[in-house]
Design a protein around this motif. Structure first.
Motif, PDB file in Angstrom:
ATOM      1  N   LEU A   1       4.839   1.694   8.859  1.00 37.60           N
ATOM      2  CA  LEU A   1       4.436   1.613   7.714  1.00 37.60           C
ATOM      3  C   LEU A   1       3.227   1.739   7.678  1.00 37.60           C
ATOM      4  CD1 LEU A   1       5.592  -2.361   7.995  1.00 37.60           C
ATOM      5  CD2 LEU A   1       7.353   0.127   6.652  1.00 37.60           C
ATOM      6  N   ALA A   2       2.420   2.268   8.511  1.00 38.15           N
ATOM      7  CA  ALA A   2       0.434   2.505   8.363  1.00 38.15           C
ATOM      8  C   ALA A   2       0.548   4.127   8.759  1.00 38.15           C
ATOM      9  CB  ALA A   2       0.204   1.911   9.677  1.00 38.15           C
ATOM     10  N   GLU A   3       1.762   4.826   8.373  1.00 39.97           N
ATOM     11  CA  GLU A   3       1.707   6.222   8.578  1.00 39.97           C
ATOM     12  C   GLU A   3       1.071   7.139   6.748  1.00 39.97           C
ATOM     13  OE1 GLU A   3       5.469   8.086  10.079  1.00 39.97           O
ATOM     14  OE2 GLU A   3       5.294   7.291  11.966  1.00 39.97           O
ATOM     15  N   GLY A   4       0.328   7.595   7.077  1.00 45.37           N
ATOM     16  CA  GLY A   4      -0.414   7.879   5.710  1.00 45.37           C
ATOM     17  C   GLY A   4      -1.373   7.212   5.366  1.00 45.37           C
ATOM     18  N   LEU A   5      -1.618   6.289   5.478  1.00 45.64           N
ATOM     19  CA  LEU A   5      -2.168   5.367   4.483  1.00 45.64           C
ATOM     20  C   LEU A   5      -3.966   5.688   5.116  1.00 45.64           C
ATOM     21  CD1 LEU A   5      -0.311   1.695   4.437  1.00 45.64           C
ATOM     22  CD2 LEU A   5      -0.615   3.911   2.847  1.00 45.64           C
ATOM     23  N   GLU A   6      -4.467   4.830   4.003  1.00 48.50           N
ATOM     24  CA  GLU A   6      -6.446   5.136   4.601  1.00 48.50           C
ATOM     25  C   GLU A   6      -6.422   3.850   4.906  1.00 48.50           C
ATOM     26  OE1 GLU A   6     -10.690   6.057   3.573  1.00 48.50           O
ATOM     27  OE2 GLU A   6      -8.462   6.913   2.498  1.00 48.50           O
TER      28      GLU A   6
ATOM     29  N   VAL B   1      -5.397   4.778  -1.972  1.00 51.50           N
ATOM     30  CA  VAL B   1      -5.140   3.232  -1.963  1.00 51.50           C
ATOM     31  C   VAL B   1      -6.060   2.968  -0.558  1.00 51.50           C
ATOM     32  CG1 VAL B   1      -3.632   0.893  -1.364  1.00 51.50           C
ATOM     33  CG2 VAL B   1      -2.766   2.693  -2.921  1.00 51.50           C
ATOM     34  N   ALA B   2      -7.081   1.827  -0.622  1.00 52.56           N
ATOM     35  CA  ALA B   2      -7.980   1.423   0.798  1.00 52.56           C
ATOM     36  C   ALA B   2      -7.311   0.083   1.461  1.00 52.56           C
ATOM     37  CB  ALA B   2      -8.779   2.083   0.987  1.00 52.56           C
ATOM     38  N   VAL B   3      -6.763   0.045   2.831  1.00 52.32           N
ATOM     39  CA  VAL B   3      -6.020  -1.236   3.461  1.00 52.32           C
ATOM     40  C   VAL B   3      -8.100  -1.287   3.974  1.00 52.32           C
ATOM     41  CG1 VAL B   3      -4.460  -2.352   4.730  1.00 52.32           C
ATOM     42  CG2 VAL B   3      -4.116   0.039   2.939  1.00 52.32           C
TER      43      VAL B   3
ATOM     44  N   ALA C   1       0.934  -1.219   0.008  1.00 51.02           N
ATOM     45  CA  ALA C   1       0.065   0.015   0.285  1.00 51.02           C
ATOM     46  C   ALA C   1       0.690   1.247   0.007  1.00 51.02           C
ATOM     47  CB  ALA C   1      -1.057  -0.402   0.894  1.00 51.02           C
ATOM     48  N   GLN C   2       1.893   1.065   0.998  1.00 55.00           N
ATOM     49  CA  GLN C   2       2.889   2.750   0.710  1.00 55.00           C
ATOM     50  C   GLN C   2       3.870   2.393  -0.500  1.00 55.00           C
ATOM     51  OE1 GLN C   2       3.342   4.861   2.714  1.00 55.00           O
ATOM     52  NE2 GLN C   2       2.470   4.282   4.744  1.00 55.00           N
ATOM     53  N   ARG C   3       3.588   1.785  -1.080  1.00 53.17           N
ATOM     54  CA  ARG C   3       4.661   2.154  -2.653  1.00 53.17           C
ATOM     55  C   ARG C   3       3.834   2.412  -3.289  1.00 53.17           C
ATOM     56  NH1 ARG C   3       8.915  -2.347  -4.923  1.00 53.17           N
ATOM     57  NH2 ARG C   3      10.079  -0.512  -3.635  1.00 53.17           N
TER      58      ARG C   3
END
Length: 355
Positions: A113-118, A27-29, A17-19
């Motif tokens: 690793l989750a920073e900035g991800l939705e 991107v949604a996780v 997701a980060q890449r």
């Protein structure tokens, strides 16, 4: 609607997701639990923290080495011990190994690793289907009390970054996936593990000081019940009490995985541990038990990720591919991101392993 839906917020899902996010994709996780990191997990118990999943990070390859360096620079990880111990034929021996841990708990790795991800926590994928406009439609089941997040998700591509048996609950041949793709997922097997977290009276701190054990991490390669024991409280900056974490062998976990009385199962593991290490380990002040049904992938597929051919973009990633363990999971996530990118806009991706 999103460009990519990633199912699972473990190491593979987060690296993928980060890449993709950094390349410019939306991107949604989706994650069924309340936190990121998957099996890199920490639990708060009785005012203490205990790492009940991944024990530590050690340089396995370039991916983990780069992650360790980034997290040490940010003061998230520290060196815990420079050797691990093994008990063979009743004798302890040391093996050089650099083991890095997070004083705040190993789940700090997932948080980083989750920073900035939705990330949509508390959502399990119930079903997946195609829309008339050639998109993926994910039906989501609520696993917590957060009803603010929608219970469906539309995306152009899907990355499935969870253990193969869980993926097979919503991926099947009736949806048009090839028999070869399904058979490969079915071939992947996992070993379970039962983990005990045990806390001891603060008075035991002086006992430990008197014993002055050289070990912080002990594995039991020949034992039918025990796999590993760690003095978890030595990872913390200011431990209030001794805390030990015990991992069972796969054989022990197989025998007790469905037990309704996990406390008794946990006590049995502590009893065995006390026979080999410290007698009072069988007398905890508190204990908690966690069962990992898919703890270790036994036979990962010889591919970096597993793409479904002849359908909308969908790819499986995780420790079910490649080298297994954390190194394999990170690399598989990055490989899945590359594959998804090739199926969508083919944007420039950061080819480095910089975290």
């Amino acid at each position: 609607m999103f460009d990519v839906a990633v199912i699972g917020a473990g190491m593979a899902g987060l690296s993928c997701a980060q890449r993709l996010r950094q390349a410019g994709y939306s991107v949604a996780v989706v994650e069924k639990s309340r936190g990121a990191g998957g099996r890199v997990a920490t639990r708060r118990v009785q005012g203490s923290r205990a790492d009940h999943g991944a024990r530590y990070l050690e340089p396995q390859g370039d991916a983990v080495q780069g992650l360790i360096e980034a997290l040490v620079d940010r003061h998230i990880l520290k060196l815990w011990t420079d050797c691990v111990w093994q008990l063979r034929q009743g004798k302890l021996s040391a093996i050089p190994s650099s083991c890095y841990v997070a004083p705040a708990g190993m789940n700090a790795v997932g948080k980083y690793l989750a920073e900035g991800l939705e990330i949509w926590f508390g959502r399990r994928v119930k079903a997946i289907s195609r829309t008339d406009s050639q998109m993926w439609h994910l039906s989501l089941e609520v696993t917590d009390d957060n009803l603010d997040i929608p219970q469906e998700l539309i995306a152009k591509a899907v990355v499935v970054a969870i253990p193969a048996p869980q993926a097979l609950m919503f991926l099947n041949s009736e949806m048009g996936f090839s028999p070869d793709f399904i058979d490969k997922l079915r071939s992947v097997e996992y070993d379970p593990c039962i983990t005990v977290m045990a806390g001891y009276s603060a008075a035991r701190k002086s006992d430990l000081n008197n014993l002055n054990p050289q070990w912080k991490s002990v594995s039991f390669p020949e034992n039918s019940d025990l796999a590993w024991v760690g003095l978890d409280s030595t990872k913390r900056l200011d431990p209030q009490q001794p805390v030990f974490v015990v991992h069972s062998s796969a054989n022990f976990a197989d025998r007790h995985l469905e037990s309704a009385d996990l406390a008794t199962v946990g006590q049995e593991l502590l009893d065995r541990t006390s026979e080999y290490l410290i007698p009072w380990l069988k007398q905890p002040e508190w204990l908690q038990v966690h069962r990992w049904r898919y703890a270790f992938c036994r036979n990962p597929l010889p591919v970096s990720c597993l793409a479904a051919e002849g359908t909308l973009p969908l790819v499986c990633a995780g420790d079910l591919c490649g080298e297994g363990q954390i190194e394999g999971a990170l690399r598989s996530g990055l490989a899945a991101a590359n594959w998804v990118n090739s199926q969508l806009q083919d944007l420039p991706l950061d080819a480095s392993l910089n975290w």
